[in-house]
Design a protein around this motif. Sequence first.
Motif, short mmCIF file in Angstrom:
data_model
loop_
_atom_site.label_atom_id
_atom_site.label_comp_id
_atom_site.label_asym_id
_atom_site.label_seq_id
_atom_site.Cartn_x
_atom_site.Cartn_y
_atom_site.Cartn_z
N SER A 1 0.85 -1.18 0.00
CA SER A 1 0.00 0.00 0.00
C SER A 1 0.89 1.24 0.00
O SER A 1 1.56 1.53 0.99
CB SER A 1 -0.91 0.00 1.23
OG SER A 1 -1.76 1.12 1.23
N ILE B 1 0.26 -2.30 -6.92
CA ILE B 1 0.45 -1.43 -5.76
C ILE B 1 -0.86 -0.67 -5.51
O ILE B 1 -1.57 -0.32 -6.45
CB ILE B 1 1.61 -0.43 -5.98
CG1 ILE B 1 2.96 -1.15 -5.89
CG2 ILE B 1 1.57 0.73 -5.00
CD1 ILE B 1 4.17 -0.27 -6.16
N GLU B 2 -1.13 -0.46 -4.25
CA GLU B 2 -2.31 0.32 -3.87
C GLU B 2 -1.92 1.80 -3.87
O GLU B 2 -1.01 2.22 -3.15
CB GLU B 2 -2.75 -0.11 -2.47
CG GLU B 2 -4.18 0.19 -2.12
CD GLU B 2 -4.55 -0.42 -0.79
OE1 GLU B 2 -5.39 -1.34 -0.77
OE2 GLU B 2 -4.00 0.00 0.25
N ARG C 1 -6.38 -6.65 2.54
CA ARG C 1 -5.44 -5.66 3.07
C ARG C 1 -4.89 -6.22 4.38
O ARG C 1 -5.64 -6.45 5.33
CB ARG C 1 -6.12 -4.31 3.33
CG ARG C 1 -6.83 -3.72 2.11
CD ARG C 1 -7.29 -2.29 2.38
NE ARG C 1 -6.19 -1.34 2.20
CZ ARG C 1 -6.08 -0.20 2.88
NH1 ARG C 1 -6.95 0.12 3.80
NH2 ARG C 1 -5.07 0.63 2.63
N TYR D 1 -6.64 -9.72 -5.16
CA TYR D 1 -5.75 -8.59 -4.99
C TYR D 1 -5.38 -8.52 -3.51
O TYR D 1 -6.27 -8.48 -2.65
CB TYR D 1 -6.43 -7.28 -5.39
CG TYR D 1 -6.91 -7.24 -6.83
CD1 TYR D 1 -6.17 -6.59 -7.81
CD2 TYR D 1 -8.12 -7.84 -7.20
CE1 TYR D 1 -6.61 -6.54 -9.14
CE2 TYR D 1 -8.56 -7.81 -8.52
CZ TYR D 1 -7.81 -7.16 -9.47
OH TYR D 1 -8.25 -7.11 -10.78
N TYR E 1 -2.76 -6.62 -0.60
CA TYR E 1 -1.82 -5.53 -0.34
C TYR E 1 -1.37 -5.55 1.12
O TYR E 1 -2.20 -5.60 2.03
CB TYR E 1 -2.46 -4.18 -0.69
CG TYR E 1 -2.89 -4.14 -2.13
CD1 TYR E 1 -1.96 -3.92 -3.15
CD2 TYR E 1 -4.21 -4.40 -2.49
CE1 TYR E 1 -2.34 -3.93 -4.48
CE2 TYR E 1 -4.60 -4.41 -3.82
CZ TYR E 1 -3.66 -4.18 -4.81
OH TYR E 1 -4.03 -4.21 -6.13
N ASP F 1 0.17 -3.68 4.28
CA ASP F 1 0.16 -2.31 4.79
C ASP F 1 0.92 -2.24 6.12
O ASP F 1 0.77 -1.29 6.86
CB ASP F 1 -1.29 -1.84 4.97
CG ASP F 1 -1.41 -0.35 5.20
OD1 ASP F 1 -0.52 0.40 4.75
OD2 ASP F 1 -2.38 0.08 5.84
N ALA G 1 5.34 -9.32 1.23
CA ALA G 1 4.70 -9.45 -0.08
C ALA G 1 5.49 -10.41 -0.97
O ALA G 1 4.92 -11.29 -1.63
CB ALA G 1 4.58 -8.08 -0.75
#
Length: 302
Positions: free
Chosen positions: A10, A42-43, A213, A266, A268, A270, A281
């Motif tokens: 993120s 990428i967020e 997330r 998806y 991500y 954080d 990741a």
Amino acid sequence: MAGKVYIGVSGWRYEPWRGNFYPRGLAQARELHHASRQFNSIELNGSFYSLQRPASYAAWAEQTPPGFVFAVKGGRYITHMLKLRHAQAALGNFFASGLFALGPKLGPILWQFPPNLGFHPAVFEEFLSALPRTTAAAAKVALGRDHRLKGHELLEPQHRQRLRHAVEVRHPSFVDPAFIALLRRYQVAWVVADTPQPWPLYEDVTADFVYMRLHGATELYKSRYTGEQLDRWAACIDAWRRGGQPQDARLVSFEPPPAAGQRDVYCYFDNTDKLHAPDNARELMERLGLPLTPSAAGRWTP
């Protein structure tokens, strides 16, 4: 057959990453170029804090390889200030601010709600029904922009495609089968948000894709995921991308999701403050057998 899997972080501008994740001496202007060769998505979270400009979106698209995808965070003016009410002009501003310049790299749009916003069925029905499902529909929404863009706008999509939306909730009132049913009606994804905070952590599938997330399992935005924790997330992703769901899924609703042969996922990370997000990741990508760099042709093939 399985869906595509996109794994990344993120945001990408973090001071502690310089000289660690980013090579020492790398120019800040080259950070996105570097990160987009480490992750296939990428967020983009600057769009949450303020309206961006078409030139910025175009530059981000230019710096990233073919096959790369941005998830774009919806503006907090809509979610946190207006709290979804009377948001037509604000939605117009958001979609006119330059998203179309990402072209085929425009991925799902994330709408994150504040902890003090609860589930009001009529409000959420109106908001979800107003979200455009294609770039052509988004262009029509963009026409409702107001003076705030001051001429910095992009109204014509450069790539025709479907749009996907996901919502991250942080109030316990959303732990309601009626909300899950509402999301499924509009094909909006419930965000699987892992956090030690008392925010809802459930894994209901509500759309033809899954959005995750991972904020840190034991310390918000900081804690590193262990190998065992990553093993479970890898198993979850593998089940979702094959159209199923994990046997130990934590569910709000026991009504099964619509049948699907595959789903895109998806994910991500954080947990950024202690440099763990990039490492975690990459570790998850390895567990899923995803390529760790673009192909020889310079293209991501998730």
